[in-house]
Design a protein around this motif. Structure first.
Motif, PDB file in Angstrom:
ATOM      1  N   LEU A  98       0.829  -1.204   0.000  1.00  0.00           N
ATOM      2  CA  LEU A  98       0.000   0.000   0.000  1.00  0.00           C
ATOM      3  C   LEU A  98       0.866   1.258   0.000  1.00  0.00           C
ATOM      4  O   LEU A  98       0.584   2.222  -0.725  1.00  0.00           O
ATOM      5  N   MET A  99       1.929   1.253   0.806  1.00  0.00           N
ATOM      6  CA  MET A  99       2.819   2.408   0.840  1.00  0.00           C
ATOM      7  C   MET A  99       3.523   2.601  -0.498  1.00  0.00           C
ATOM      8  O   MET A  99       3.688   3.738  -0.980  1.00  0.00           O
ATOM      9  N   THR A 100       3.915   1.481  -1.127  1.00  0.00           N
ATOM     10  CA  THR A 100       4.574   1.567  -2.433  1.00  0.00           C
ATOM     11  C   THR A 100       3.610   2.118  -3.482  1.00  0.00           C
ATOM     12  O   THR A 100       3.974   3.006  -4.275  1.00  0.00           O
ATOM     13  N   SER A 101       2.383   1.607  -3.481  1.00  0.00           N
ATOM     14  CA  SER A 101       1.386   2.095  -4.441  1.00  0.00           C
ATOM     15  C   SER A 101       1.070   3.565  -4.198  1.00  0.00           C
ATOM     16  O   SER A 101       0.969   4.363  -5.146  1.00  0.00           O
ATOM     17  N   ALA A 102       0.907   3.942  -2.928  1.00  0.00           N
ATOM     18  CA  ALA A 102       0.597   5.342  -2.609  1.00  0.00           C
ATOM     19  C   ALA A 102       1.739   6.263  -3.024  1.00  0.00           C
ATOM     20  O   ALA A 102       1.502   7.371  -3.539  1.00  0.00           O
ATOM     21  N   LYS A 103       2.951   5.796  -2.825  1.00  0.00           N
ATOM     22  CA  LYS A 103       4.107   6.614  -3.219  1.00  0.00           C
ATOM     23  C   LYS A 103       4.138   6.811  -4.729  1.00  0.00           C
ATOM     24  O   LYS A 103       4.371   7.941  -5.230  1.00  0.00           O
ATOM     25  N   ALA A 104       3.881   5.740  -5.482  1.00  0.00           N
ATOM     26  CA  ALA A 104       3.890   5.842  -6.942  1.00  0.00           C
ATOM     27  C   ALA A 104       2.766   6.756  -7.427  1.00  0.00           C
ATOM     28  O   ALA A 104       2.977   7.626  -8.301  1.00  0.00           O
ATOM     29  N   ILE A 105       1.558   6.575  -6.869  1.00  0.00           N
ATOM     30  CA  ILE A 105       0.424   7.422  -7.273  1.00  0.00           C
ATOM     31  C   ILE A 105       0.683   8.875  -6.893  1.00  0.00           C
ATOM     32  O   ILE A 105       0.337   9.816  -7.649  1.00  0.00           O
ATOM     33  N   ARG A 106       1.295   9.101  -5.751  1.00  0.00           N
ATOM     34  CA  ARG A 106       1.582  10.476  -5.313  1.00  0.00           C
ATOM     35  C   ARG A 106       2.557  11.143  -6.276  1.00  0.00           C
ATOM     36  O   ARG A 106       2.390  12.331  -6.625  1.00  0.00           O
ATOM     37  N   LEU A 107       3.564  10.389  -6.722  1.00  0.00           N
ATOM     38  CA  LEU A 107       4.515  10.945  -7.702  1.00  0.00           C
ATOM     39  C   LEU A 107       3.808  11.261  -9.017  1.00  0.00           C
ATOM     40  O   LEU A 107       4.053  12.329  -9.633  1.00  0.00           O
ATOM     41  N   ASP A 108       2.920  10.355  -9.475  1.00  0.00           N
ATOM     42  CA  ASP A 108       2.162  10.631 -10.699  1.00  0.00           C
ATOM     43  C   ASP A 108       1.277  11.856 -10.534  1.00  0.00           C
ATOM     44  O   ASP A 108       1.180  12.702 -11.441  1.00  0.00           O
ATOM     45  N   PHE A 109       0.618  11.938  -9.356  1.00  0.00           N
ATOM     46  CA  PHE A 109      -0.260  13.085  -9.120  1.00  0.00           C
ATOM     47  C   PHE A 109       0.540  14.390  -9.121  1.00  0.00           C
ATOM     48  O   PHE A 109       0.105  15.388  -9.720  1.00  0.00           O
ATOM     49  N   GLU A 110       1.676  14.383  -8.490  1.00  0.00           N
ATOM     50  CA  GLU A 110       2.491  15.601  -8.457  1.00  0.00           C
ATOM     51  C   GLU A 110       2.954  15.977  -9.857  1.00  0.00           C
ATOM     52  O   GLU A 110       2.962  17.179 -10.221  1.00  0.00           O
TER      53      GLU A 110
END
Length: 598
Positions: A98-110
Motif C-alpha cells: 500500500l505504501m509503495t502504491s501510494a508513493k507511486a500514485i503520489r509521484l504521478d499526481f504531483e
C-alpha cells in the motif's frame, strides 16, 4: 511362683487369658508383642492410606479439569504464536504494498499537477494575447467583431461552467470511491451463532430453488466483498449522473460554439487570420488541459482511496498487532517468500475461529494447576510410600507368624503330650487335651498361610478394598486355649464339673507339663499340695522328683510326703523351753532308715 489359691487359676481363666499364658509358656511372647505392634502399625498405615486416597479422589477431578484448561491454554499459545507470525507477514506485506502504491500514485499526481499548472499558464498566456488582439481591433466595430466577441464571451462562460461541473464530478467520484473503501474496511464475517442459525434455516428449507438462493446469500455474507461489488450511495450516484448530464449539455454547447466560431473564422480568414489562429490554439490547449486534469483527478481519487485504505489499515494493524504495530509501520517489510495474501487472510480467519472455539483461559488457572498438581504428586508419592510400608509390614508379620507358628506348634504339642502323661500319673488314668480355639475355620487358616511373600510382591497396584481385607486377615488365628479333662470313671469333659481336688490335680498336671517342656531356673510352690490326700501327694512328690533335674524347686508345704522328697528342709521348731528355733536339715545326711519321718 504358684500359690495355694492360684494353683487352679489357669483352669478358671478365659480361653483368651490362657492363650497369653501359653504364649509365655511356649516362648513366643516376645514375637507376639512384636507382631501386635506390627499389626497396630499396619492398621494405622491402612487408615492413613484411606485418608490420602480419599483426598486424592477429591483432588483428581479438579486436576483433570485444570489439566484440560492448561492443555487448551498451550494450544491457544501455539495458535496465537502462529497467528502473530501470519499477521506480521500479512499486514507487513499489505502495508508495504500500500505504501509503495501510494508513493507511486503520489509521484504521478504531483507530475500531473505540475503539468496542469504549466498548461494553465500557457492557456492564460494565449488568453491574454487573444484579449490584446481583440482590444486592438475594437475600433473596427464591424458586425463580425461584435458577433465574434459575443461568441467568445459565451464560449468562456460555458468553459467556466464546465470546469465547475467537472469539479463537482470529481468530488462525487472521490466520495463514491472513498465510501467503497470504507465499506470494504468495515466488513466483518458473520459471528458463529448467526452462521449456525443460517445453516439451520438452510436445513429446514425444502424447496431447491429457495435453498439455492439462501445458500448464495449466505456465501455472500461469508465472503469479503470486492471493491467493485460494493454498491455506492444512491444519492451520490444520482448526483454524479446529474453532473455528467450537465457536462454533456455544456460540452455540446461548446462544440456548437466552436463550429460557429470556425465558420466565422473561415469567412474572414484573410482579414483576421492571427486572431482565429490564436483562438484555435486556445481551444486545443483547453482540450489538452482537460485531458491532463482528468488524469490528475483520477490520480487524486486513487491517491485519496489509497490514503483512506492506509488509514483504515493502520487502525486494523493497531487493533491486531497492538504494541508491534508501530514497529511494523516504521520498518521496511522483509518477510521473504510468503503465500498469497488471500491464503494468508483465510488462514488468519481460521486461526481466529480456532481461538474462539478454544475460548479464554483464566491466568490464575496456571497457578492453581501448579499448586494442585504439586499437592497431587506429593499425596501420590505418599500413597506409594504407604503401600510400600504396608507390604513391608506384612512381610514382617508373615515372618513373625512363621516363627510363632513353628515354635508354638512344636511347644504346644510337647506341652499337650506331657499334660496327658502327668494327668494319667496323677489320676491313674483318664484323658485330657489342650485345644487351640480359632476365630474361623481351617479353610481360612489355609488361605492365610498361602499369602506368601512372593504373592505380596507380585501385586503392583492393589485396590484399597483388597488391602483392607488383608489387614483384617492379620488378626490372630488362635484366639484362645480350651482344656478338656476327663478323670477315670467320668464322661464329661467340662472343667466346671470337676471337684476341687480334681481341678487341683488337673492344674498340677498342666503346670508340670509346662515346666517339663519349658523349664525355669527356679519355681516356688506355696501349699499347692494342701488339698491333696496322701496318695495324690505321693504322686505329686514323685513328679517333683522327676522335674528336679530341670528346675530347682522351693516348696512351702506341711505335707510330710512332700518333705520326704526334699534335699534340704528349712523350718521353725519349738523346744521344751517354749523358744522357737530355726531348723535346717540336709536330708542326704540323714541315714537312719533313709527317711526323716521319725
Amino acid at each position: 511362683m504358684v500359690g495355694q489359691g492360684h494353683v487352679d487359676h489357669i483352669l478358671v481363666a478365659s480361653p483368651e487369658e490362657r492363650k497369653a499364658f501359653f504364649d509365655d509358656a511356649t516362648g513366643v511372647k516376645q514375637f507376639q508383642i512384636k507382631r501386635h505392634s506390627a499389626v497396630l502399625k499396619l492398621k494405622r498405615t491402612y487408615e492413613n492410606l484411606e485418608e490420602v486416597e480419599l483426598i486424592l479422589r477429591e483432588i483428581e477431578p479438579r486436576l483433570r479439569t485444570l489439566k484440560r484448561a492448561i492443555t487448551r491454554l498451550e494450544q491457544r499459545q501455539e495458535v496465537e504464536k502462529e497467528l502473530q507470525t501470519l499477521q506480521w507477514n500479512y499486514y507487513g506485506r499489505l502495508w508495504s504494498e500500500l505504501m509503495t502504491s501510494a508513493k507511486a500514485i503520489r509521484l504521478d499526481f504531483e507530475a500531473l499537477n505540475k503539468q496542469v499548472t504549466n498548461e494553465r499558464a500557457r492557456l492564460e498566456g494565449l488568453e491574454d494575447k487573444l484579449e490584446t488582439i481583440a482590444k486592438a481591433e475594437v475600433s473596427t466595430k464591424d458586425e463580425f467583431t461584435s458577433g465574434g466577441g459575443e461568441l467568445q464571451n459565451k464560449y468562456r462562460l460555458l468553459q467556466r461552467q464546465r470546469s465547475t461541473l467537472r469539479d463537482h464530478e470529481f468530488a462525487a467520484q472521490k466520495e463514491i470511491e472513498l465510501a467503497k473503501v470504507r465499506a470494504q474496511s468495515s466488513w466483518a464475517p458473520l459471528p458463529l451463532p448467526q452462521i449456525i442459525d443460517e445453516i439451520k434455516t438452510l436445513l429446514a428449507e425444502k424447496s431447491l430453488t429457495n435453498l439455492y438462493a439462501l445458500a448464495k446469500t449466505l456465501l455472500k455474507k461469508l465472503e469479503r466483498p470486492a471493491p467493485e461489488e460494493i454498491k455506492a450511495d444512491k444519492t451520490l450516484l444520482k448526483k454524479l449522473d446529474d453532473v455528467r448530464r450537465e457536462i454533456s449539455v455544456k460540452e455540446k454547447a461548446l462544440k456548437d460554439l466552436e463550429s460557429e466560431i470556425d465558420r466565422q473564422a473561415a469567412v474572414s480568414k484573410n482579414e483576421r487570420t492571427e486572431l482565429f489562429t490564436i483562438q484555435k490554439d486556445l481551444r486545443e490547449k483547453q482540450s489538452a488541459l482537460y485531458a491532463v486534469e482528468q488524469k490528475r483527478n483520477h490520480a487524486q481519487i486513487e491517491l485519496a482511496r489509497l490514503e483512506e485504505r492506509q488509514a483504515n489499515l493502520s487502525k486494523e494493524i493497531d487493533v491486531e498487532l497492538k504494541d508491534r504495530s508501530s514497529t511494523l509501520k516504521s520498518s521496511s517489510f522483509k518477510g521473504g517468500e510468503t503465500p498469497p495474501l488471500q491464503i494468508l487472510s483465510d488462514t488468519i480467519s481460521k486461526l481466529k475461529y480456532k481461538l474462539e472455539l478454544i475460548g479464554g483461559i483464566d491466568p490464575e488457572s496456571i497457578k492453581e494447576y501448579g499448586e494442585t498438581k504439586e499437592r497431587f504428586e506429593f499425596l501420590d508419592s505418599q500413597v506409594s510410600d504407604l503401600r510400600s510400608a504396608i507390604k513391608d509390614t506384612e512381610k514382617v508379620i508373615d515372618e513373625l507368624d512363621e516363627k510363632i507358628q513353628k515354635q508354638s506348634a512344636k511347644q504346644f504339642k510337647e506341652i499337650n503330650k506331657e499334660f496327658q502323661r502327668y494327668f494319667k500319673i496323677l489320676f491313674g488314668g483318664g484323658s485330657c487335651s489342650l485345644v487351640q480355639m480359632t476365630a474361623e475355620d481351617e479353610a481360612r487358616d489355609l488361605e492365610k498361610m498361602q499369602t506368601a511373600e512372593g504373592a505380596i510382591e507380585a501385586v503392583d497396584q492393589e485396590t484399597l478394598e483388597s488391602i483392607g481385607e488383608r489387614v483384617k486377615m492379620r488378626a490372630d488365628a488362635i484366639v484362645g486355649i480350651d482344656i478338656n479333662a476327663t478323670p477315670p470313671g467320668k464322661r464329661l469333659k467340662a472343667l466346671n464339673l470337676l471337684s476341687g481336688g480334681e481341678r487341683a490335680l488337673t492344674s498340677i498336671a498342666l503346670l508340670s507339663a509346662i515346666m517339663a517342656t519349658n523349664p525355669s531356673p527356679f519355681v516356688v510352690l506355696d501349699e499347692v499340695d494342701a488339698a491333696l490326700d496322701d496318695a495324690n501327694t505321693a504322686r505329686f512328690a514323685a513328679i517333683l522328683e522327676e522335674l528336679r533335674t530341670l528346675t530347682q524347686f522351693i516348696v512351702i508345704t506341711h505335707n510330710r510326703a512332700t518333705m520326704e522328697r526334699a534335699d534340704i528342709i528349712y523350718g521353725v521348731t519349738m523346744g521344751n523351753d517354749g523358744v522357737s528355733n530355726l531348723l535346717s536339715v540336709r536330708l542326704e545326711e540323714v541315714t537312719k532308715n533313709g527317711t526323716a519321718r521319725r
